[in-house]
Design a protein around this motif. Sequence first.
Motif, PDB file in Angstrom:
ATOM      1  N   VAL A  27      70.542  40.922  34.879  1.00 55.24           N
ATOM      2  CA  VAL A  27      69.322  40.921  34.051  1.00 55.24           C
ATOM      3  C   VAL A  27      69.212  42.228  33.269  1.00 55.24           C
ATOM      4  CG1 VAL A  27      66.800  40.929  34.140  1.00 55.24           C
ATOM      5  CG2 VAL A  27      68.103  39.309  35.521  1.00 55.24           C
ATOM      6  N   ALA A  32      66.114  36.273  34.504  1.00 55.56           N
ATOM      7  CA  ALA A  32      65.871  36.133  35.942  1.00 55.56           C
ATOM      8  C   ALA A  32      67.216  35.871  36.601  1.00 55.56           C
ATOM      9  CB  ALA A  32      64.923  34.972  36.206  1.00 55.56           C
ATOM     10  N   ASP A  33      67.697  36.833  37.361  1.00 60.25           N
ATOM     11  CA  ASP A  33      69.023  36.692  37.978  1.00 60.25           C
ATOM     12  C   ASP A  33      69.241  37.924  38.857  1.00 60.25           C
ATOM     13  OD1 ASP A  33      71.748  36.012  38.445  1.00 60.25           O
ATOM     14  OD2 ASP A  33      71.825  35.016  36.505  1.00 60.25           O
ATOM     15  N   LYS A  34      70.494  38.134  39.267  1.00 60.36           N
ATOM     16  CA  LYS A  34      70.848  39.369  39.969  1.00 60.36           C
ATOM     17  C   LYS A  34      70.399  40.544  39.088  1.00 60.36           C
ATOM     18  CE  LYS A  34      73.669  38.058  43.485  1.00 60.36           C
ATOM     19  NZ  LYS A  34      72.904  36.801  43.604  1.00 60.36           N
ATOM     20  N   ALA A  35      69.884  41.604  39.723  1.00 60.50           N
ATOM     21  CA  ALA A  35      69.300  42.718  38.959  1.00 60.50           C
ATOM     22  C   ALA A  35      70.273  43.266  37.915  1.00 60.50           C
ATOM     23  CB  ALA A  35      68.885  43.819  39.921  1.00 60.50           C
ATOM     24  N   ASP A  79      63.809  37.398  45.629  1.00 61.73           N
ATOM     25  CA  ASP A  79      65.041  37.968  46.170  1.00 61.73           C
ATOM     26  C   ASP A  79      65.104  39.449  45.776  1.00 61.73           C
ATOM     27  OD1 ASP A  79      67.612  38.850  46.599  1.00 61.73           O
ATOM     28  OD2 ASP A  79      68.556  36.968  45.943  1.00 61.73           O
ATOM     29  N   PRO A 117      64.836  34.101  41.989  1.00 62.46           N
ATOM     30  CA  PRO A 117      65.066  35.542  41.812  1.00 62.46           C
ATOM     31  C   PRO A 117      63.808  36.378  42.087  1.00 62.46           C
ATOM     32  CG  PRO A 117      65.979  34.310  39.958  1.00 62.46           C
ATOM     33  CD  PRO A 117      65.227  33.320  40.800  1.00 62.46           C
ATOM     34  N   LYS A 172      67.391  41.490  45.637  1.00 65.00           N
ATOM     35  CA  LYS A 172      68.577  41.906  44.869  1.00 65.00           C
ATOM     36  C   LYS A 172      68.481  41.455  43.417  1.00 65.00           C
ATOM     37  CE  LYS A 172      72.162  43.010  47.903  1.00 65.00           C
ATOM     38  NZ  LYS A 172      72.375  42.812  49.250  1.00 65.00           N
ATOM     39  N   CYS A 173      67.413  40.703  43.124  1.00 67.31           N
ATOM     40  CA  CYS A 173      67.284  40.133  41.777  1.00 67.31           C
ATOM     41  C   CYS A 173      66.189  40.819  40.991  1.00 67.31           C
ATOM     42  CB  CYS A 173      66.979  38.638  41.887  1.00 67.31           C
ATOM     43  SG  CYS A 173      68.393  37.693  42.470  1.00 67.31           S
ATOM     44  N   ARG A 174      66.115  40.443  39.744  1.00 65.74           N
ATOM     45  CA  ARG A 174      65.109  41.028  38.865  1.00 65.74           C
ATOM     46  C   ARG A 174      64.600  39.920  37.938  1.00 65.74           C
ATOM     47  NH1 ARG A 174      65.747  46.364  34.847  1.00 65.74           N
ATOM     48  NH2 ARG A 174      63.510  46.381  34.421  1.00 65.74           N
ATOM     49  N   VAL A 175      63.287  39.888  37.706  1.00 68.39           N
ATOM     50  CA  VAL A 175      62.727  38.958  36.721  1.00 68.39           C
ATOM     51  C   VAL A 175      61.971  39.821  35.727  1.00 68.39           C
ATOM     52  CG1 VAL A 175      61.293  36.942  36.304  1.00 68.39           C
ATOM     53  CG2 VAL A 175      62.449  37.211  38.511  1.00 68.39           C
TER      54      VAL A 175
END
Length: 587
Positions: free
Chosen positions: A404, A398-401, A315, A312, A317-320
């Motif tokens: 998260v 940590a996953d798709k924004a 990526d 993530p 499109k993701c957010r951590v």
Amino acid sequence: MRSHYCGGLNKTHIGEDVVLKGWVHRRRDHGGVIFLDVRDREGISQVVFDPDREESFALADSVRNEYVIEVRGTVRGRPEGTINPDMPTGEIEVLGKELVILNKSETPPFQLDEHQNVGEEVRLRHRFIDLRRPEMQDKLRFRSKVTNAIRNFLDDNGFLDIETPILNRATPEGARDYLVPSRVHEGQFFALPQSPQLFKQLLMVSGFDRYYQVAKCFRDEDLRADRQPEFTQIDIETSFMDEEEIMGITESMIRKLFLELKDIDLGDFPRMPYSEAMQRYGSDKPDLRYPMELIDVADLMAEIEFKVFAGPANDPKCRVTALKVPGGAQLTRKNIDEYTKYVGIYGAKGLAWIKVNELEKGIEGLQSPIIKFLGEDVTLAIMERVGAENGDIVFFGADKAKIVSEALGALRIKVGEDLEMAQCEWAPLWVVDFPMFEETDNGGLTALHHPFTAPSCSAEELKANPLEALSRAYDMVLNGCELGGGSVRIHDQGMQSTVLEILGISEEEADDKFGFLLNALKYGAPPHGGLAFGLDRLIMLMTGTDSIREVIAFPKTQSASCMLTEAPGEVSAAQLRELNIKLRKTP
Ligand code: ASP
């Protein structure tokens, strides 16, 4: 005629002859003297019947709970030692002289003060009795005061109360419509309004300048706990006012309401852009009573081996992100397991954490199953970024924004509630600068507010970069609840067509659904905008109630039915025939 309400009597009435009318709340027999607690809308008075008035005494002896009675008697001070400081009328009682039974009552399905012993279903089925409870009377009375104060405010500010139709064409507000078949027009249906949106815009085109309505709205959605299929909005629209002016006037309305009815000064409402709300709080309706914030750490995780975070982190499109909970190191394994389950509701696949025991010992002073995957440098850099202190716990998402933000945003509030971290009682704000559109799962675009909301850019810019465009919409948020929302509308027909085109709504479809609005925009539509407040939710917040059903006289259940009237119900074959409707047998 009654002379006084039961709840209105006090010491100043001592010596007066009174006539009370109400319900028998309780009957007690105390060594030859009968006490009736008589209840009406305003409260309870104790009435005493002595045996020397034989007729009324015998009648008083025969009454049962919830009988409706009329009492004539004289107010007197209660004897020393029998004063009840917990009752507003506790210093007096009425010496009963005449008693008339106006109506009997069967034994009620539950005693008013024992409602907690029965399920909500029983209460809803016998709502006419449930509503006799003083708490319910107080809530509905409060609701009436709120609508009254709002009406007064709006009336003082030149708003006109105008009713709009209930039988409509389907409106594109987003949810499913409740449909009503037309008898006269075979095969055609009315839709109940999801909101009076298009009509209030038309009223602006007609020159009414300032409109409001306490409007019933209907949405056929799968119900969540705080939703009802029919609900009430304070619906507002104005002409020639920009977003600052609309927010200004409606903010003063809510501020005045809280001051007048709750003696609470909400102060000036801060403004926060949508992007900031999502970034810092993971929500477009942040609950600012809790100080914790989400802190992004993707850049620190980009290089690590551990795919759960590194994937993530690389990526777009993701957010951590990290959520530091001060004092959270005291949470047990069981608490953390519960929170892991909780974030699962929002789609999070797990909940990583680091407990900060003794920061001065470096990595040794931290406790966590994930440190070995992160490595010492990254772990310590994260600790520094979030400003960790001894006794904290840091949670990670940590996953798709979207997942998260929603999961950690919700966790932030849950932990805040559990650890009682609220720093104030009331935290209002305006969320502004919403995006015009968001992407749907199938790659299309949908309006974040509704398709009549004006963008803050030109039609060309909008077309070139729809996902970047911001709208002139605003939401009023209080304690993490959306109290109301609205926007400046599109008043230019060309701009409206552009937005519909971007949304993939064909000219034909637009014409079919709301051609009347598009047409009206051609005939001198003024710049206009407005908003709608959810009245039920406002009352819930103001009365500190957790269930929306408690602030509605006759609510529906979560499965959208009315326990009292048993609506919806079947209709006769003749009625269906008249409507040209044939029911399909579901297998
Ligand atoms: N019609 C909108 C709604 O019901 C409110 C507004 O834009 O005024 O949410």
